[in-house]
Design a protein around this motif. Structure first.
Motif, short mmCIF file in Angstrom:
data_model
loop_
_atom_site.label_atom_id
_atom_site.label_comp_id
_atom_site.label_asym_id
_atom_site.label_seq_id
_atom_site.Cartn_x
_atom_site.Cartn_y
_atom_site.Cartn_z
N GLU A 61 130.78 14.17 3.90
CA GLU A 61 132.13 13.67 3.70
C GLU A 61 132.07 12.16 3.44
O GLU A 61 131.50 11.41 4.23
N GLY A 62 132.62 11.75 2.31
CA GLY A 62 132.70 10.32 2.00
C GLY A 62 133.87 9.71 2.74
O GLY A 62 134.79 10.42 3.17
N GLU A 63 133.87 8.39 2.87
CA GLU A 63 134.98 7.77 3.61
C GLU A 63 136.33 8.01 2.97
O GLU A 63 137.31 8.31 3.68
N PRO A 64 136.44 7.95 1.62
CA PRO A 64 137.77 8.21 1.03
C PRO A 64 138.22 9.66 1.16
O PRO A 64 139.35 9.97 0.77
N GLY A 65 137.35 10.55 1.64
CA GLY A 65 137.77 11.94 1.84
C GLY A 65 137.13 12.91 0.85
O GLY A 65 137.37 14.11 0.93
N ASP A 66 136.34 12.42 -0.08
CA ASP A 66 135.64 13.33 -1.00
C ASP A 66 134.56 14.08 -0.22
O ASP A 66 133.98 13.54 0.72
N THR A 67 134.32 15.32 -0.60
CA THR A 67 133.35 16.11 0.17
C THR A 67 132.34 16.78 -0.76
O THR A 67 132.63 17.01 -1.94
N ARG A 68 131.18 17.09 -0.22
CA ARG A 68 130.17 17.85 -0.95
C ARG A 68 129.41 18.74 0.01
O ARG A 68 129.24 18.40 1.19
N LYS A 69 128.96 19.87 -0.54
CA LYS A 69 128.22 20.81 0.30
C LYS A 69 126.94 21.14 -0.45
O LYS A 69 126.98 21.53 -1.62
N LEU A 70 125.81 20.94 0.20
CA LEU A 70 124.52 21.23 -0.46
C LEU A 70 123.76 22.26 0.34
O LEU A 70 123.54 22.08 1.55
N SER A 71 123.35 23.33 -0.34
CA SER A 71 122.49 24.31 0.32
C SER A 71 121.07 23.77 0.31
O SER A 71 120.77 22.78 -0.37
N PRO A 107 124.24 3.50 0.71
CA PRO A 107 125.28 3.99 1.61
C PRO A 107 124.91 5.40 2.09
O PRO A 107 124.02 6.03 1.52
N MET A 108 125.63 5.88 3.09
CA MET A 108 125.33 7.20 3.66
C MET A 108 125.85 8.32 2.76
O MET A 108 126.86 8.96 3.04
N THR A 109 125.13 8.56 1.68
CA THR A 109 125.46 9.64 0.75
C THR A 109 124.30 10.63 0.78
O THR A 109 123.20 10.26 1.21
N PRO A 110 124.50 11.86 0.29
CA PRO A 110 123.38 12.80 0.24
C PRO A 110 122.19 12.22 -0.53
O PRO A 110 121.04 12.53 -0.24
N GLU A 111 122.49 11.35 -1.51
CA GLU A 111 121.40 10.76 -2.31
C GLU A 111 120.45 9.93 -1.46
O GLU A 111 119.29 9.74 -1.84
N TRP A 120 118.46 3.40 10.35
CA TRP A 120 117.82 3.25 11.65
C TRP A 120 116.95 4.46 11.91
O TRP A 120 117.08 5.50 11.26
N ILE A 121 116.13 4.38 12.93
CA ILE A 121 115.21 5.48 13.22
C ILE A 121 115.97 6.77 13.57
O ILE A 121 115.53 7.87 13.25
N THR A 122 117.12 6.64 14.21
CA THR A 122 117.86 7.85 14.57
C THR A 122 118.21 8.65 13.32
O THR A 122 118.12 9.88 13.31
N GLY A 123 118.58 7.96 12.25
CA GLY A 123 118.87 8.64 11.00
C GLY A 123 117.62 9.26 10.38
O GLY A 123 117.69 10.34 9.80
N HIS A 124 116.50 8.59 10.50
CA HIS A 124 115.25 9.15 9.95
C HIS A 124 114.90 10.47 10.66
O HIS A 124 114.65 11.48 10.04
N SER A 125 114.87 10.39 12.00
CA SER A 125 114.36 11.54 12.76
C SER A 125 115.42 12.61 12.99
O SER A 125 115.08 13.79 13.07
N TYR A 126 116.69 12.19 13.11
CA TYR A 126 117.71 13.19 13.50
C TYR A 126 118.85 13.35 12.50
O TYR A 126 119.87 13.94 12.82
N ILE A 127 118.67 12.81 11.27
CA ILE A 127 119.52 13.24 10.16
C ILE A 127 118.61 13.89 9.13
O ILE A 127 118.87 14.99 8.67
N THR A 128 117.49 13.23 8.86
CA THR A 128 116.62 13.75 7.81
C THR A 128 115.51 14.68 8.36
O THR A 128 115.64 15.90 8.28
N TYR A 129 114.46 14.11 8.91
CA TYR A 129 113.26 14.93 9.12
C TYR A 129 113.36 16.01 10.20
O TYR A 129 112.87 17.12 9.99
N CYS A 158 123.77 20.30 8.62
CA CYS A 158 124.08 18.96 9.12
C CYS A 158 125.32 18.38 8.47
O CYS A 158 125.42 18.36 7.24
N VAL A 159 126.21 17.85 9.28
CA VAL A 159 127.32 17.08 8.77
C VAL A 159 126.81 15.66 8.55
O VAL A 159 126.01 15.14 9.33
N MET A 160 127.25 15.05 7.45
CA MET A 160 126.86 13.66 7.18
C MET A 160 128.13 12.93 6.75
O MET A 160 128.88 13.45 5.93
#
Ligand code: WTA
Length: 654
Positions: free
Chosen positions: A111-121, A152-156, A319-328, A337-339
């Protein structure tokens, strides 16, 4: 004995904490590790023969192109895990799930801040990562090359990290709040060949320019040949042909075929810069197999993850939290995962609760500083939303004060969700101490017990082990798979910082105590590292930034307790060639912002004639901390102060 005082004063409140919250019976009944006995048995099994345990789990949990031949080669302080094996972290996060028939499972609910959303399998993410890995290759990026990421915190952002991992390039993610100076310093230290950024990112309704800051940084980053730019906000950007490439142009031309490169277990996976007790940030190095396994296993243990969970970690990948507990970690475990891109209070203070309700989040991981802000914003924002999907709540980054813990427990967890207070560090790669939610009763303010494979010891200044309730330095006794492998380009500093003070032990840099029930309580840093809103800042880095201003002769930075941030940055400055003024104060704040980034901007600046020093010339930091905290009465703080009288009164104490 070590200086066991806690700068934020939180210890006064947790010293007497007696409340115990056993895992709710309903939760424990279905948990993976469902009783204290089961936890103890596992912990003892791993402690008795760590190599046998990790050999088995390493084989089971990771995909191996070539099997490893030795589980651990330990030449203190250098560890090699899974020696001789070949694997790939991007394969473990993506292809492995496709191989097992789970390509359709949702990987990211964004979910982007303006409210746009994307879903990736998982299949979508795999495709993007393959294309992006080919895009990197088309620019000549090769295995072993360093690539900076400032996004920024995007799926990319996740695609960029995994794209690097896929071809063996080493990513160095730089939090998007850092300044051009800080980016250039990191680019140069890592000798990065490319940087990935976006035109801008959304923050509290405004487009925060990123490419512009990168342009500035690249004037001083001679090794960076390419800049890849994601069009996130549709902002006009300056363009340097040949160097700058649009993300979408590269992706359009890239093939979807990109087999993951079989990489050595010890191939560098990423560098992440963090503050230490000197002015120069440390490039913490993590390698492939051990880190990947630790992130995955700890994620499963700490959150009791199962396939139908919807997990949300509110950290940033910077930050490391994003590396270990959003990505890897979560992606290796096949989690959904919600992002979220933006601020917790945009468009209003209910945004997080709205997201939890919308996606039916079951596992929620955030920071105490955020929890304190939610408390301040008021319960009405929470009460409007249905949070009944939640089953585990986590915290990370700093100690949580019992009041905030109780609020989290009652208001967010509805008294039915175990709280996992996770203690760990950039250096440890993943969680080291935390309750296992189905097995360990919690005490508000304590990270409770070590995870299997972690052997903590609390050591006094004289090198002996502390007894129950005695504060001392927190150390770890045996290597673990996720431990850092070094500091990028500085072998000596690694040995000196982590392995020289206590023989044979990893020195964490925190003070802690262990109570009579074997519960650990973190008591704050032993060095000059501040924890501001859960972010590590070096006092010396801030001081160096200040003295680089022509009006500053000397500067000292200390932390003071702050209701929301945990610690605030207070600085004491002696000026040269001018008089202190309100303008200068403003200018110095902006100067630190420019040198390091907004997160390091001092909250208070006090001008002084001289900095209080001991007879041997050391700045009396404890006195300054007391003054900053208002524990020491001083006069008018807007004008020039003279602390030398207080200093002479205190000489004997320092
Ligand atoms: C502090 C963040 C108390 C600690 C994952 C540590 C904590 C530093 C906790 C690492 C916790 C982190 N309780 N203190 N649960 N978690 N810390 O490298 O001082 O950004 O050394 O890693 O944060 O910060 P870092």
């Amino acid at each position: 004995m070590a200086d066991a005082s806690n700068r934020s004063g939180a210890i006064d409140t947790v010293m007497h904490e007696e409340r115990l919250f056993p895992p709710p019976a309903e939760f424990a009944a279905q948990a993976r590790i469902a009783s204290f006995e089961a936890y103890e048995k596992l912990w003892n099994e791993v402690a008795a023969d760590p190599e046998a345990y990790w050999e088995r789990v390493g084989r089971e949990e990771l995909h191996w192109f070539e099997p490893f031949t030795q589980t651990l080669r330990w030449n203190e302080p250098y560890a090699e895990w899974f020696v001789g094996g070949k694997t790939n972290a991007s394969y473990n996060c993506l292809d492995k799930h496709l191989d097992e028939g789970h390509g359709d499972r949702t990987a990211i609910l964004w979910e982007g801040e303006p409210g746009d959303t994307r879903k990736l399998s998982y299949a979508d993410l795999h495709k993007q990562v393959c294309k992006f890995a080919n895009a990197l290759r088309s620019l000549g990026v090769e295995a072993g090359d360093r690539v900076s990421i400032y996004m920024p915190m995007t799926p990319e952002l996740v695609v960029a990290m995994l794209g690097c991992a896929r071809i063996g390039a080493v990513h160095s993610v730089i939090f998007a709040g850092f300044s051009a100076e800080a980016i250039a310093e990191r680019n140069n230290d890592a000798q990065a060949v490319a940087i990935i950024t976006a035109d801008a990112g959304w923050r509290r309704g405004k487009a925060l320019p990123l490419k512009q800051t990168v342009d500035e940084a690249l004037k001083k980053s001679s090794t960076v040949k390419h800049c890849i730019v994601l069009d996130r906000v549709n902002e006009a950007v300056h363009w340097q042909p040949g160097r700058d490439h649009w993300w979408h142009d590269l992706m359009r031309d890239a093939s979807e075929e990109c087999p993951a490169t079989p990489l050595d277990s010890e191939a560098p996976l990423f560098i992440l810069y963090t503050s230490g007790s000197t002015g120069k940030p440390k490039g913490i190095l993590h390698t492939t197999a051990g880190y990947n396994l630790w992130a995955k296993k700890t994620f499963q243990w700490v959150f009791d993850h199962r396939a139908d969970d919807v997990y949300w970690c509110t950290a940033d990948c910077g930050w490391i939290t994003g590396h270990s507990y959003i990505t890897y970690g979560p992606l290796s475990a096949g989690a959904t995962c919600v992002m979220y891109e933006g601020a917790p209070n945009h468009p209003d203070e209910a945004r997080f609760w709205e997201i939890i309700e919308r996606y039916k989040v079951t596992l929620f991981y955030t920071a105490p500083t955020a929890i304190r802000a939610f408390i301040k914003w008021g319960d009405e924002h929470v009460e409007k939303h249905d949070l009944s999907s939640l089953r585990v709540l986590g915290t990370v980054g700093e100690g949580i004060n019992p009041q905030a813990w109780m609020w989290y427990h009652t208001k967010i967890g509805g008294e039915r969700c175990p709280i996992v207070d996770t203690w760990w560090q950039t250096e440890t790669g993943g969680v080291m101490m935390s309750p296992l939610p189905g097995a360990i009763a919690t005490k508000p303010g304590s990270c409770t017990k070590p995870l299997p494979g972690v052997i903590p010891k609390i050591i006094a200044e004289d090198g002996t082990e502390c007894g129950p309730d005695q504060g001392g330095m927190l150390t770890i006794a045996h290597p673990w798979p996720g431990m850092l492998r070094g500091i990028w380009g500085d072998k000596e500093r690694y040995q000196e910082v982590y392995w020289s003070k206590v023989k044979g032990m990893y020195l964490a840099g925190d003070n802690a105590r262990c109570d009579r029930d074997g519960y650990y309580w973190i008591m704050g840093r032993i060095d000059d590292v501040l924890n501001v809103s859960g972010h590590r800042l070096s006092t010396i880095e801030i001081e160096s930034a200040l003295v680089s201003h022509p009006a500053v002769a000397e500067a000292a930075a200390v932390g003071r307790p702050h209701e929301l941030k945990g610690e605030a940055v207070a600085v004491f400055v002696t000026v040269k060639g001018c008089e202190p003024s309100e303008e200068l104060r403003k200018e110095l704040k902006l100067h630190v912002r420019k040198e390091i980034g907004a997160l390091a901007q001092p909250d208070d600046i006090r001008f002084t004639n001289t900095l209080p020093k001991t007879r041997s010339g050391k700045i009396m930091r404890r006195l300054l901390r007391d003054i900053a905290a208002g524990r020491e009465a001083v006069g008018d703080t807007t004008t020039l102060e003279d602390y030398s009288v207080l200093a002479s009164l205190r000489q004997d104490e320092e």
